[in-house]
Design an enzyme around this catalytic site. Structure first.
Site, PDB file in Angstrom:
ATOM      1  N   HIS A   1      -6.810  -7.645  -1.793  1.00 21.10           N
ATOM      2  CA  HIS A   1      -7.713  -8.770  -1.541  1.00 21.10           C
ATOM      3  C   HIS A   1      -9.030  -8.327  -0.890  1.00 21.10           C
ATOM      4  O   HIS A   1      -9.851  -9.172  -0.540  1.00 21.10           O
ATOM      5  CB  HIS A   1      -7.023  -9.884  -0.729  1.00 21.10           C
ATOM      6  CG  HIS A   1      -6.357  -9.416   0.524  1.00 21.10           C
ATOM      7  ND1 HIS A   1      -5.133  -9.869   0.946  1.00 21.10           N
ATOM      8  CD2 HIS A   1      -6.740  -8.522   1.459  1.00 21.10           C
ATOM      9  CE1 HIS A   1      -4.794  -9.290   2.069  1.00 21.10           C
ATOM     10  NE2 HIS A   1      -5.750  -8.478   2.412  1.00 21.10           N
TER      11      HIS A   1
ATOM     12  N   ASP B   1     -12.663  -3.044   2.485  1.00 21.89           N
ATOM     13  CA  ASP B   1     -12.085  -1.895   3.196  1.00 21.89           C
ATOM     14  C   ASP B   1     -12.870  -0.600   2.994  1.00 21.89           C
ATOM     15  O   ASP B   1     -12.675   0.373   3.722  1.00 21.89           O
ATOM     16  CB  ASP B   1     -10.639  -1.682   2.721  1.00 21.89           C
ATOM     17  CG  ASP B   1      -9.828  -2.945   2.837  1.00 21.89           C
ATOM     18  OD1 ASP B   1      -9.442  -3.292   3.959  1.00 21.89           O
ATOM     19  OD2 ASP B   1      -9.623  -3.613   1.811  1.00 21.89           O
TER      20      ASP B   1
ATOM     21  N   ASN C   1       0.825  -1.209   0.000  1.00 22.23           N
ATOM     22  CA  ASN C   1       0.000   0.000   0.000  1.00 22.23           C
ATOM     23  C   ASN C   1       0.858   1.258   0.000  1.00 22.23           C
ATOM     24  O   ASN C   1       2.027   1.195   0.379  1.00 22.23           O
ATOM     25  CB  ASN C   1      -0.882  -0.002   1.262  1.00 22.23           C
ATOM     26  CG  ASN C   1      -2.057  -0.938   1.086  1.00 22.23           C
ATOM     27  OD1 ASN C   1      -2.638  -1.024   0.018  1.00 22.23           O
ATOM     28  ND2 ASN C   1      -2.398  -1.668   2.149  1.00 22.23           N
TER      29      ASN C   1
END
Ligand code: NAD
Length: 470
Positions: free
Chosen positions: A175, A259, A153
């Site tokens: 994911h 997320d 990230n």
């Protein structure tokens, strides 16, 4: 393609290392590959090397593993390079978060509207973006045809940056969309039979299609929410049926996936009590103090376990990894025990998409994957030159993005995605100009800022500390 050369950068990663190796060992088309494991941490590298070789030999796959601490050697001759490195590690993230908190920025200055994920630093981890640029530039000259797969990230900022400023073949992966598989399990729907599509940007994806045999599965999803008055999370990541998800579904008109639910507005994140109300007790979601401790303890446990297993296998190479994992299974946290038990099951892949992507390209296995690439008209209403996340068919011909149909609702484009993209643009401009005053400007637009002095002092302190990690 003959033998495939794969390099894993940051190979000691707690999250990725063994998942990638076990997926590789279960992909017959990649048997005979050469894998270069690269990490700057000698101990992590050594442990992953021992375990990778053992796993491959027990699964009967002739894969050659070599190690190096030299990034240039690692990319030389590679066909695919997976970047999982976290420069500065979780120590950097904690230090910077704590400094932000001292100046009144709860969960740190990188926690921003639509970007609350605790290891997704866009404002301050210039190290991480610099490392991604260095890697992509190396690939341009050393292995210009290689693919660079971003696992590390921030995927949105990283993929956009590299696509705009280098010629490397970059694709980002996350994911997070797999939360949909879990949602289907909870709705008693067979995931493989469901017709679904997600679209948006990394950590901001929305369920655009959801049907089963022609029936709208959104109806089933909404019924589940209404039956769910006593909902409690089973772990800090378990937020798909949280009040936050329900609110977002109602306000934006589509279900936020993975997320995305963490990445909401300040209304859910003001303080720990607010987080608990929206993401459930006892953690208040994974990005709270308690939730993040739960996650980093788990990562620490994984790293320690890998090191200990590798030490045993170095001393007693005749022992089997499968046997050792079985012996420790009862001491592992439940999710980890379940995951470890899949390492040796040839029919269960980890869910990470890196190895299926490599197999699709190298062996022309047409595969549907959720990828991060430049928009170029795929999602209407978003700029062309930003990395979007959506499904694609991948084959040796490359990546063919799926048509996004219907268009994402205006509410999502204007109230969620465009504001998030603007924050990315601010962060990238500050990074490219190395101008910390732009980070201060970002904080002037932050509801936690009460004075100019607060923002200026926080930024000065944060970047003084960050310099240690350059
Ligand atoms: P980690 O700290 O356990 O692993 C990172 C590895 O990078 C370590 O082994 C470290 O030694 C290595 N490293 C650091 N600096 C390096 C350098 N200069 N050169 C080579 N190696 C270096 O971190 P983690 O928890 O495994 O997370 C790794 C990354 O993956 C993070 O950026 C995290 O946010 C990201 N992540 C992505 C997803 C996704 O789905 N895309 C999911 C979870 C985590």
């Amino acid at each position: 393609m003959g033998s495939t050369n794969i390099s894993i950068i940051g190979a000691g990663s707690a999250v990725f290392s063994m998942r990638l190796v076990s997926d590789l060992c279960k992909t017959p088309g990649l048997s005979g590959s050469r894998v270069t494991l690269m990490d700057k941490d000698e101990n992590r590298l050594k442990a992953v090397h021992v375990l990778a070789r053992k796993l491959a030999s027990e699964l009967g796959h002739p894969i050659e593993f070599v190690t190096t601490k030299d990034i240039e050697k690692a990319v030389e001759g590679a066909d695919f390079v997976i970047n999982a490195a976290l420069v500065g590690g979780h120590t950097f993230l904690s230090e910077i978060r704590e400094i932000g908190e001292r100046f009144g920025y709860y969960r740190g200055i990188d926690s921003q509207e639509f970007n609350m994920v605790s290891d997704y630093y866009t404002l301050t981890n210039w190290n991480q973006l610099e490392f991604m640029m260095k890697l992509a530039k190396l690939l341009e000259t050393r292995s210009p045809n290689a693919w660079l797969l971003l696992a590390a990230n921030p995927v949105l900022e990283g993929t956009t940056l590299l696509k705009r400023h280098t010629n490397a073949n970059v694709v980002g992966f996350c994911h997070g969309f797999l939360a949909l598989e879990e949602i289907c399990r909870k709705l008693d729907l067979e995931f493989s039979k469901v017709d679904w599509q997600v679209a948006g940007v990394n950590h901001g994806i929305w369920l655009n299609h959801f049907s089963l045999g022609g029936t709208d599965a959104y109806k089933i999803l909404k019924e589940k929410f209404s039956e769910n008055a006593d909902w409690r999370p089973s772990n800090p990541f378990d937020d798909s049926f949280s009040p936050a998800a329900r609110y977002m579904l109602d306000f934006y008109g589509l279900m936020p996936i993975g997320d995305t639910i963490r990445n909401s507005s300040w209304a859910f994140h003001y303080d720990i009590e607010t987080k608990k109300r929206w993401y459930g007790e006892p953690w208040g979601g994974v990005d709270s103090e308690e939730g993040w401790r739960w996650y980093t303890d788990l990562l620490g446990f994984v790293v320690k376990m890998f090191r200990e297993l590798a030490m045993i296998l170095e001393k007693e190479p005749e022992k089997s990894l499968r046997g050792l994992l079985k012996n420790v299974a009862s001491e592992l946290p439940e999710d980890l025990a379940r995951e470890a038990s899949t390492f040796f099951n040839p029919n269960i892949m980890s869910g990470e998409q890196h190895i299926p992507f490599i197999n699709a390209i190298a062996n022309d296995e047409k595969t549907r994957l959720v990828v991060n690439v430049l928009n170029n008209g795929t999602i209407r209403g978003l700029p062309d030159d930003i990395a979007i996340e959506a499904p694609a068919i991948v084959s040796s011909a490359g990546i063919k993005m799926e048509e996004i149909y219907p268009d994402l609702p205006e509410r999502i484009i204007k109230w969620y995605l465009l504001p998030r993209i603007l924050r990315m643009e601010w962060a990238l401009e500050a990074f490219l100009k190395k101008d910390t005053s732009l980070i201060t400007e970002v904080l002037f637009r932050d509801p936690r800022t009460k004075s100019r002095e607060q923002a200026e002092r926080a930024v000065a302190e944060v970047f003084r500390a960050a310099r240690k990690y350059y």
